[in-house]
Design a protein around this motif. Structure first.
Motif, mmCIF file in Angstrom:
data_model
loop_
_atom_site.group_PDB
_atom_site.id
_atom_site.type_symbol
_atom_site.label_atom_id
_atom_site.label_comp_id
_atom_site.label_asym_id
_atom_site.label_seq_id
_atom_site.Cartn_x
_atom_site.Cartn_y
_atom_site.Cartn_z
ATOM 1 N N ALA A 2 0.973 -1.217 -0.049
ATOM 2 C CA ALA A 2 -0.033 -0.005 0.065
ATOM 3 C C ALA A 2 0.958 1.270 0.094
ATOM 4 O O ALA A 2 0.491 2.386 -0.788
ATOM 5 C CB ALA A 2 -0.821 0.070 1.324
ATOM 6 N N GLY A 3 2.069 1.247 0.813
ATOM 7 C CA GLY A 3 2.889 2.364 0.708
ATOM 8 C C GLY A 3 3.471 2.701 -0.676
ATOM 9 O O GLY A 3 3.743 3.647 -0.850
ATOM 10 N N VAL A 4 3.827 1.610 -1.147
ATOM 11 C CA VAL A 4 4.703 1.561 -2.501
ATOM 12 C C VAL A 4 3.462 2.276 -3.588
ATOM 13 O O VAL A 4 4.011 3.131 -4.371
ATOM 14 C CB VAL A 4 4.930 0.331 -3.132
ATOM 15 N N ALA A 5 2.128 2.035 -3.341
ATOM 16 C CA ALA A 5 1.137 2.280 -4.520
ATOM 17 C C ALA A 5 1.088 4.042 -3.885
ATOM 18 O O ALA A 5 0.705 4.524 -5.125
ATOM 19 C CB ALA A 5 -0.055 1.836 -4.111
ATOM 20 N N VAL A 6 0.944 4.568 -2.758
ATOM 21 C CA VAL A 6 0.727 5.625 -2.462
ATOM 22 C C VAL A 6 2.103 6.390 -3.143
ATOM 23 O O VAL A 6 1.877 7.659 -3.552
ATOM 24 C CB VAL A 6 0.764 6.014 -0.912
ATOM 25 N N ALA A 7 3.071 5.735 -3.123
ATOM 26 C CA ALA A 7 4.413 6.657 -3.504
ATOM 27 C C ALA A 7 4.434 6.771 -5.020
ATOM 28 O O ALA A 7 4.666 7.856 -5.526
ATOM 29 C CB ALA A 7 5.726 5.885 -2.900
ATOM 30 N N VAL A 8 3.859 5.675 -5.740
ATOM 31 C CA VAL A 8 3.723 5.832 -7.119
ATOM 32 C C VAL A 8 2.841 7.013 -7.396
ATOM 33 O O VAL A 8 3.271 7.799 -8.368
ATOM 34 C CB VAL A 8 3.384 4.371 -7.703
ATOM 35 N N VAL A 9 1.713 7.079 -7.021
ATOM 36 C CA VAL A 9 0.697 8.114 -7.322
ATOM 37 C C VAL A 9 1.354 9.347 -6.980
ATOM 38 O O VAL A 9 1.096 10.596 -7.649
ATOM 39 C CB VAL A 9 -0.472 7.905 -6.491
ATOM 40 N N ALA A 10 1.973 9.604 -5.920
ATOM 41 C CA ALA A 10 2.769 10.707 -5.269
ATOM 42 C C ALA A 10 3.539 11.202 -6.429
ATOM 43 O O ALA A 10 3.701 12.564 -6.689
ATOM 44 C CB ALA A 10 3.216 10.758 -4.039
ATOM 45 N N VAL A 11 4.837 10.404 -6.717
ATOM 46 C CA VAL A 11 5.814 10.733 -7.746
ATOM 47 C C VAL A 11 5.070 11.147 -9.011
ATOM 48 O O VAL A 11 5.921 11.908 -9.913
ATOM 49 C CB VAL A 11 6.938 9.887 -7.660
ATOM 50 N N SER A 12 4.042 10.553 -9.580
ATOM 51 C CA SER A 12 3.463 10.922 -10.781
ATOM 52 C C SER A 12 3.099 12.699 -10.998
ATOM 53 O O SER A 12 2.981 12.924 -11.998
ATOM 54 C CB SER A 12 2.352 9.935 -10.901
ATOM 55 N N THR A 13 2.757 12.892 -9.705
ATOM 56 C CA THR A 13 2.367 14.279 -9.663
ATOM 57 C C THR A 13 3.520 15.363 -9.947
ATOM 58 O O THR A 13 3.524 16.709 -9.917
ATOM 59 C CB THR A 13 1.662 14.809 -8.408
ATOM 60 N N SER A 14 4.787 14.932 -9.526
ATOM 61 C CA SER A 14 6.032 15.706 -9.632
ATOM 62 C C SER A 14 6.101 16.586 -10.782
ATOM 63 O O SER A 14 6.341 17.606 -10.782
ATOM 64 C CB SER A 14 7.387 14.743 -9.509
ATOM 65 N N ALA A 15 6.376 15.976 -12.036
ATOM 66 C CA ALA A 15 6.483 16.850 -13.429
ATOM 67 C C ALA A 15 5.215 17.658 -13.456
ATOM 68 O O ALA A 15 5.663 18.837 -14.052
ATOM 69 C CB ALA A 15 6.614 15.772 -14.369
ATOM 70 N N ILE A 16 4.152 17.516 -13.116
ATOM 71 C CA ILE A 16 2.983 18.333 -13.343
ATOM 72 C C ILE A 16 3.193 19.606 -12.446
ATOM 73 O O ILE A 16 3.234 20.699 -12.869
ATOM 74 C CB ILE A 16 1.609 17.653 -12.990
ATOM 75 N N LEU A 17 3.315 19.324 -11.095
ATOM 76 C CA LEU A 17 3.608 20.300 -10.239
ATOM 77 C C LEU A 17 4.867 21.325 -10.527
ATOM 78 O O LEU A 17 4.761 22.572 -10.657
ATOM 79 C CB LEU A 17 3.954 19.959 -8.923
ATOM 80 N N VAL A 18 5.957 21.027 -11.104
ATOM 81 C CA VAL A 18 7.122 21.554 -11.638
ATOM 82 C C VAL A 18 6.643 22.377 -12.942
ATOM 83 O O VAL A 18 7.118 23.381 -12.987
ATOM 84 C CB VAL A 18 8.119 20.686 -12.000
ATOM 85 N N ASP A 19 6.022 21.852 -13.727
ATOM 86 C CA ASP A 19 5.431 22.633 -14.959
ATOM 87 C C ASP A 19 4.514 23.502 -14.489
ATOM 88 O O ASP A 19 4.557 24.672 -15.464
ATOM 89 C CB ASP A 19 4.995 21.615 -15.875
ATOM 90 N N LEU A 20 3.676 23.501 -13.582
ATOM 91 C CA LEU A 20 2.743 24.553 -13.328
ATOM 92 C C LEU A 20 3.229 25.661 -12.782
ATOM 93 O O LEU A 20 2.822 26.949 -12.809
ATOM 94 C CB LEU A 20 1.584 23.793 -12.450
ATOM 95 N N PRO A 218 5.264 14.509 -4.243
ATOM 96 C CA PRO A 218 6.307 13.750 -4.475
ATOM 97 C C PRO A 218 7.458 13.497 -3.526
ATOM 98 O O PRO A 218 8.151 12.531 -3.554
ATOM 99 C CB PRO A 218 6.931 14.183 -5.767
ATOM 100 N N GLY A 219 7.632 14.442 -2.699
ATOM 101 C CA GLY A 219 8.724 14.579 -1.807
ATOM 102 C C GLY A 219 8.563 13.672 -0.625
ATOM 103 O O GLY A 219 9.207 12.366 -0.607
ATOM 104 N N LEU A 220 7.708 14.288 0.367
ATOM 105 C CA LEU A 220 7.529 13.426 1.520
ATOM 106 C C LEU A 220 6.470 12.185 1.251
ATOM 107 O O LEU A 220 6.978 10.906 1.712
ATOM 108 C CB LEU A 220 6.454 14.197 2.608
ATOM 109 N N LEU A 221 5.486 12.033 0.537
ATOM 110 C CA LEU A 221 4.818 10.866 0.243
ATOM 111 C C LEU A 221 5.186 9.768 -0.953
ATOM 112 O O LEU A 221 4.676 8.760 -1.231
ATOM 113 C CB LEU A 221 3.419 11.309 -0.045
#
Length: 285
Positions: A2-20, A218-221
């Protein structure tokens, strides 16, 4: 898992947040890591007695790990300004291939034929992904060649960060380890930003919100949860799971920005993911 699944979803937002964010790419990296450091500090303080046990050689390794992590963030954040989110997130995920090569050269770890084959497949995919720049395929970004190169540099730096910190992590708990690594990383990034004369203040509220979101999501989670999960889940499973990041990022980029990956990006990305999957699952086979 479950922790790995949360991490994958979280890191997937990284590039979007950077681009915004409209801030300079290095400034984004500075504040993401600074806020990450602040978030993990309370957990590290609980185990502060461990800092006295860190040897001189381990301090050198942790410092190198933090500096390499800074290189990863600086290069990858910059890559998103020049190439597509799909290409950037896929190429930065070539990290396991660099780790395998680095472990062979620096740690004398044996490279099996399966790992070597997976690396060659991943490299072939990288070449294919960039082929659209030269063969007239559909490309996204102001300078895809530069952006793709920066993403690969980000992957190599991330691999160095993993290799430098691998042995230290076995002797040091998660909290103290990430606090020192993130702290060195933040100091390195801020030193670079100051040297380049980049503005570090007077950003609007929404930019500060994005900086905090990069640290929390993407950092903590994301990455911090990945470091935690490695104690309980096989590293090969974690590595393969993280291959979901380019897919998640590409889908978010399509939904939010209407960014449709070019045909070479899609095909090359699929080949890269296949190569990394072969490499990462070698231990489990």
């Amino acid at each position: 898992m479950a922790g790995v699944a949360v991490a994958v979803v979280a890191v997937s937002t990284s590039a979007i947040l950077v681009d915004l964010s409209d801030a300079p790419s290095l400034v984004k990296a500075c504040y993401r890591v600074l806020f990450m450091t602040g978030l993990v500090a309370p957990f590290a303080v609980r185990e502060r007695d461990q800092f006295a046990t860190i040897s001189g050689s381990d301090w050198l390794l942790v410092t190198a790990s933090g500096a390499l992590l800074a290189g990863h963030f600086a290069a990858w954040f910059a890559s998103i300004e020049y190439t597509s989110i799909a290409a950037s997130t896929t190429l930065v995920q070539t990290q396991p291939a660099f780790v395998a090569v680095g472990a062979w050269l620096l740690l004398d770890e044996r490279v099996t034929s399966r790992v070597a084959g997976g690396i060659l497949v991943a490299i072939s995919g990288s070449v294919l992904l960039s082929a659209g720049d030269f063969l007239g395929g559909t490309t996204v970004g102001s300078n895809p060649s530069l952006g793709n190169g920066l993403a690969v540099l980000g992957a190599a730096s991330a691999a160095g960060y993993v290799l430098a910190g691998r042995s230290v992590r076995q002797r040091l708990s998660l909290g103290p380890y990430v606090l020192v690594v993130y702290g060195v990383c933040a100091a390195t990034l801020f030193a670079a930003a100051l040297a380049l004369g980049l503005p570090l203040a007077n950003y609007p509220a929404h930019e500060w919100g994005l900086f905090v979101a990069m640290a929390v999501g993407p950092g903590l989670l994301g990455h911090t949860v990945v470091n935690w999960a490695l104690k309980y889940v096989e590293s090969s499973i974690v590595s393969v799971s993280l291959l979901g990041e380019p897919v998640g990022s590409a889908l978010l980029a399509l939904a939010i920005f209407g960014e449709v990956p070019g045909e070479f990006t899609i095909l090359g990305g699929a080949v890269i993911l296949l190569g990394i999957a072969v490499t990462a699952t070698d231990r489990a086979s």
